[in-house]
Design an enzyme around this catalytic site. Structure first.
Site, PDB file in Angstrom:
ATOM      1  N   TRP A   1       0.834  -1.257   0.073  1.00  0.00           N
ATOM      2  CA  TRP A   1      -0.251   0.334   0.090  1.00  0.00           C
ATOM      3  C   TRP A   1       1.667   1.717  -0.020  1.00  0.00           C
ATOM      4  CZ3 TRP A   1      -0.589   4.060   3.605  1.00  0.00           C
ATOM      5  CH2 TRP A   1      -1.692   5.086   3.442  1.00  0.00           C
ATOM      6  N   HIS A   2       2.140   1.129   0.528  1.00  0.00           N
ATOM      7  CA  HIS A   2       2.839   2.673   0.822  1.00  0.00           C
ATOM      8  C   HIS A   2       3.504   2.815  -0.106  1.00  0.00           C
ATOM      9  CE1 HIS A   2       2.555   2.301   4.400  1.00  0.00           C
ATOM     10  NE2 HIS A   2       2.741   3.295   4.789  1.00  0.00           N
ATOM     11  N   GLY A   3       3.781   1.979  -1.469  1.00  0.00           N
ATOM     12  CA  GLY A   3       4.500   2.218  -2.282  1.00  0.00           C
ATOM     13  C   GLY A   3       4.772   1.005  -3.657  1.00  0.00           C
TER      14      GLY A   3
ATOM     15  N   PHE B   1       2.867   8.315  -1.103  1.00  0.00           N
ATOM     16  CA  PHE B   1       1.642   7.746  -0.738  1.00  0.00           C
ATOM     17  C   PHE B   1       0.568   7.365  -0.936  1.00  0.00           C
ATOM     18  CE2 PHE B   1       5.565   7.494   2.649  1.00  0.00           C
ATOM     19  CZ  PHE B   1       6.017   6.885   1.441  1.00  0.00           C
TER      20      PHE B   1
END
Lengths: 314, 500
Positions: B321-323, B500
């Site tokens: 989800w962050h990247g 993000f």
């Protein structure tokens, strides 16, 4: 509790303003102490002088983007390196004079050709991007704050930032030890600004806004031009032309201001002993050779260079 | 428009506060209409064309919610809605990651898609997925488009969270005037000042010890052990002060309009276990992952092995989800493993707390192990390339020799003003700055404690020794924080979590 909180918000905001003003004054005082008259943009170009050029082109953006020093050297029959371009954006005579004091032997036998622009002398132009930093450094903290606050705070912030960057360049001795720039200092503008960005007329151009030639800018910058005469073999001050789509004859506001500005420089030239080339148009330089209202594009560089060198030879 | 930009602070925010106050006098609904309009303007100021995507996302999810009234079609429509949101998110965020990975694995010359990631898409997509899932589970359907739009788009949380839940936001929009607006606004202003200071003064000044080193490593260079530790510790603190500063600013801004956002950070670097770390770090994301991923996967209901598998999966997806990158997967996977180990340890001790009150030494030891594990994981989070991450780990543990060419200019930047100090002193200054930041993160009360912040329908935070009050001394502290931050704002550094 509501009233107490409302008063607290007001007090906090008022205190913020006071603290901010005090901190700004402190930072300006520090900036005055660390300021160096040779800005970073000029310092990085000074290694070009290691070639001991005979012809040094200096000044503001209309030399940075318009003057090819290699072509100029060729035109005077000398090898590359005999002419260099040490101009930088919004370059001012005070900075050039400071560089001459720093490296006198590099300038004393050279013909220095410095371009100037109206914003360098018009006190009405106070924007952060072009206000001469060395003039700002000659104003006291109180004078700076009273002159530029509140609407021109950006000019003061730029002064603080540039002062630290210039000090760094001086501490690192970039002018002496830095790498030599490529292309002898010429930068090409490879894009033409969109049609809607061209100003309708020059009389209302920001460089002529709130016209005033009696302020510290004119005083200090003219003084620097005069002082440079003794530091060079020969000094020529150039007033480059605007794009040919603009007609001085049909723009009386521009013509009047421009005449005053040219007269100011010519008068100083007569008094102090430097030549002035007030170029209002150049044969062969057409609208299509211009990237914007002030600067030529790549196609205009040889035309401008040839013309200027031919005038210098006369 | 960044919170730490002059345009936001001196144009957008005052105009919105005044317009909101004027509208609110008319009716609460007028107030939320002003806020919704301002929030859409705020989003459009970034790239107007993406405002259309944002409005379409809101409109479609709102419409799907309305269509879920029919109990027979609720699950089908909800599932379709969740899939649609995930598809949009995947397209914008993961297309190039998938192409790159396929390229790497198969050697197929798949093209690089020139896709601009819409700002805040991860946040507004997750918030709307949570809404659809809750409606599927029987939650109340929102019928007011203005309230729904404001829930998704409310500008303080729009770009980088906190991830808000519809049940804690929408009821607040319907409340009448409480007669406490100035009380909340005063607290909001002070919290905003604290957040701005954390971001602009602390995080942005730490960045100079991080970016050049990681850029050097990602370009294939080596790093000396002292610089490796300095850069990694500085990044660990930079990301905390940057993100928690942003969250504090969001909470403070929301309070100016009488709205309470959830707390996102509670001193994560004071945690003495990884489980505790995730209860303190990015709390709203942890809450989302628990409620909408870990528990639906089965949580701890199907035995120990399945529990650990669920934990690992949840953290891997949390990393992703962050990247879109393998490094983020590794980071998530590492935290998944940490959590499994922590739970195993917990189980082995018979469910006793990790750091019993008995011994300060034990507590310090637990803290050190936790902090070390978190710091090592940040290496993968920060490095742009796997090689860069491994080089950094090699540098940290002295396996890789490296020069310090990246730092040889020896320039320290104080609020972006450069000062030549020389390389040895730069390392010393960096060490002192990191130590100071660590003391603040480790020993100072966090912002919710300091301001006794009260989340929506929750009890206020427990009181701390140091506590904000609307008095002269705190007005001066707030003024100092704001004034100093205003000078730092010329750095124009973006918030780390915007990517993000």
């Amino acid at each position: 509790m509501q009233a107490v909180s409302a008063r607290w918000i007001a007090a906090a905001l008022a205190l913020t303003s006071a603290v901010w003003l005090a901190a700004l004054a402190g930072l300006l005082a520090i900036a005055h102490r660390v300021h160096d008259d040779v800005p970073y943009l000029l310092a990085v170009k000074l290694p070009l002088l290691q070639s001991r050029p005979e012809l040094i082109f200096a000044g503001e953006s209309r030399t940075v983007y318009q003057l090819d020093p290699n072509l100029a050297a060729q035109l005077i029959g000398k090898p590359p390196g005999a002419a260099v371009n040490i101009a930088y954006d919004a370059g001012e005579p005070l900075a050039l004079e400071a560089a001459m004091h720093r490296q006198p032997d590099r300038f004393v036998k050279a013909h220095v050709v410095a371009s100037v622009a109206p914003f360098l002398f018009n006190e009405g132009v106070r924007s952060a991007a072009v206000y001469p930093q060395d003039v700002a450094a000659r104003l006291g903290v109180v004078e700076q704050m009273s002159s530029f606050l509140p609407l021109r705070v950006g000019t003061l912030i730029r002064f603080i930032r540039e002062a630290f960057v210039a000090r760094l360049a001086a501490d690192q001795r970039i002018a002496d030890l830095g790498p030599t720039p490529t292309t002898s200092g010429l930068t090409i503008l490879d894009r033409t600004q969109p049609d809607d960005r061209w100003p309708i007329e020059i009389g209302s151009h920001p460089h002529y806004a709130d016209w005033d030639l009696s302020g510290p800018k004119a005083r200090f910058e003219i003084g620097a031009l005069c002082d440079m005469v003794a530091l060079t073999r020969k000094l020529t001050v150039v007033v480059p032309p605007w794009a040919p789509r603009y007609d001085r004859a049909r723009d009386p506001a521009w013509r009047d201001k421009d005449d005053q500005y040219a007269a100011l420089i010519m008068d100083a030239g007569r008094r102090c002993g430097f030549d002035v080339l007030n170029i209002q148009s150049i044969p062969g330089l057409r609208q299509g050779n211009y990237a914007d209202e002030m600067h030529v594009n790549a196609s205009g560089v040889p035309i401008y260079t040839r013309y200027l060198v031919s005038r210098l030879k006369r | 428009m960044l919170f730490s930009s002059y345009a936001f602070l001196f144009q957008f925010l005052p105009a919105t506060v005044l317009a909101f106050a004027a509208a609110r006098r008319h009716s609460p609904r007028s107030g939320i209409m002003v806020l919704a309009g301002a929030s859409l303007f705020f989003y459009g100021a970034w790239r107007p064309v993406y405002l259309l995507l944002f409005i379409a996302s809101i409109g479609i999810n709102f419409g799907l919610g309305l269509r879920m009234e029919d109990p027979l079609r609720r699950r089908a429509i909800g599932t379709f809605g969740v899939a649609l949101n995930l598809a949009v998110l995947c397209y914008f965020k993961y297309t190039n990651f998938v192409f790159d990975s396929l390229n790497m694995l198969t050697g197929a010359p798949l093209p690089f898609a020139n896709i601009v990631l819409p700002l805040g898409i991860s946040f507004f997509t997750f918030q709307q997925i949570a809404y659809l899932v809750d409606v599927m589970r029987g939650a109340k359907i929102e019928r007011d488009i203005v309230s729904y739009t404001l829930f998704v788009s409310f500008f303080p949380h729009l770009i980088a969270g906190p991830l808000v839940h519809h049940a804690e936001m929408i009821p607040q929009f319907r409340r009448g005037r409480s007669g406490r607006s100035a009380v909340l606004a005063a607290r909001g202003l002070a919290i905003f000042a604290a957040g701005l200071f954390k971001k602009v003064v602390i995080a942005d000044n730490l960045a100079q010890f991080v970016s050049p080193v990681f850029a050097h490593l990602d370009a294939g260079g080596g790093v000396t052990t002292p610089w490796a530790w300095l850069a990694t510790l500085a990044y660990s603190l930079q990301i905390y002060f940057d993100f928690s500063g942003y969250s504090d600013m969001a909470i403070g801004l929301a309070l100016l309009f009488g709205i309470r956002l959830p707390v996102n950070f509670r001193s994560p670097y004071q945690a003495t276990s990884i489980i505790e770390f995730w209860r303190r770090w990015h709390i709203t994301l942890s809450r989302f992952l628990r409620d909408y991923l870990y528990i639906p996967l089965g949580g701890n209901r199907f035995g120990e092995q399945r529990r650990y598998l669920n934990l690992l999966l949840t953290m891997l997806l949390g990393g992703l989800w962050h990247g879109a990158g393998w490094n983020f997967l590794v980071w998530g996977g590492l935290h998944g493993i940490y959590l499994c180990i922590n739970h195993l340890w917990h189980g082995w001790r018979g469910g006793k707390p990790d750091a019993p009150a008995a011994g300060l030494a034990v507590k310090a030891c637990c803290w050190a192990v936790t902090f070390f594990a978190v710091v090592v994981a940040w290496v993968f989070f920060r490095a742009r390339t796997a090689a860069g991450a491994w080089q950094m780990l090699g540098g940290l543990f002295g396996f890789e020799a490296g020069s310090s060419a990246y730092a040889s200019s020896g320039i320290v930047r104080l609020m972006d003003l450069p000062i030549l100090v020389g390389e040895p002193r730069l390392l010393l200054i960096g060490g002192c700055v990191v130590a100071l930041a660590l003391v603040i993160a480790g020993f100072m009360p966090n912002v919710p404690q300091l301001f006794r912040y009260c989340e929506y329908r929750r009890a206020p935070e427990p009181p701390a020794l140091l506590r904000w009050r609307p008095n002269g001394a705190w007005a001066l502290v707030t003024a100092l924080a704001l004034a100093i931050s205003l000078f730092g704002m010329w750095q124009r550094l973006e918030f780390l979590y915007f990517q993000f």
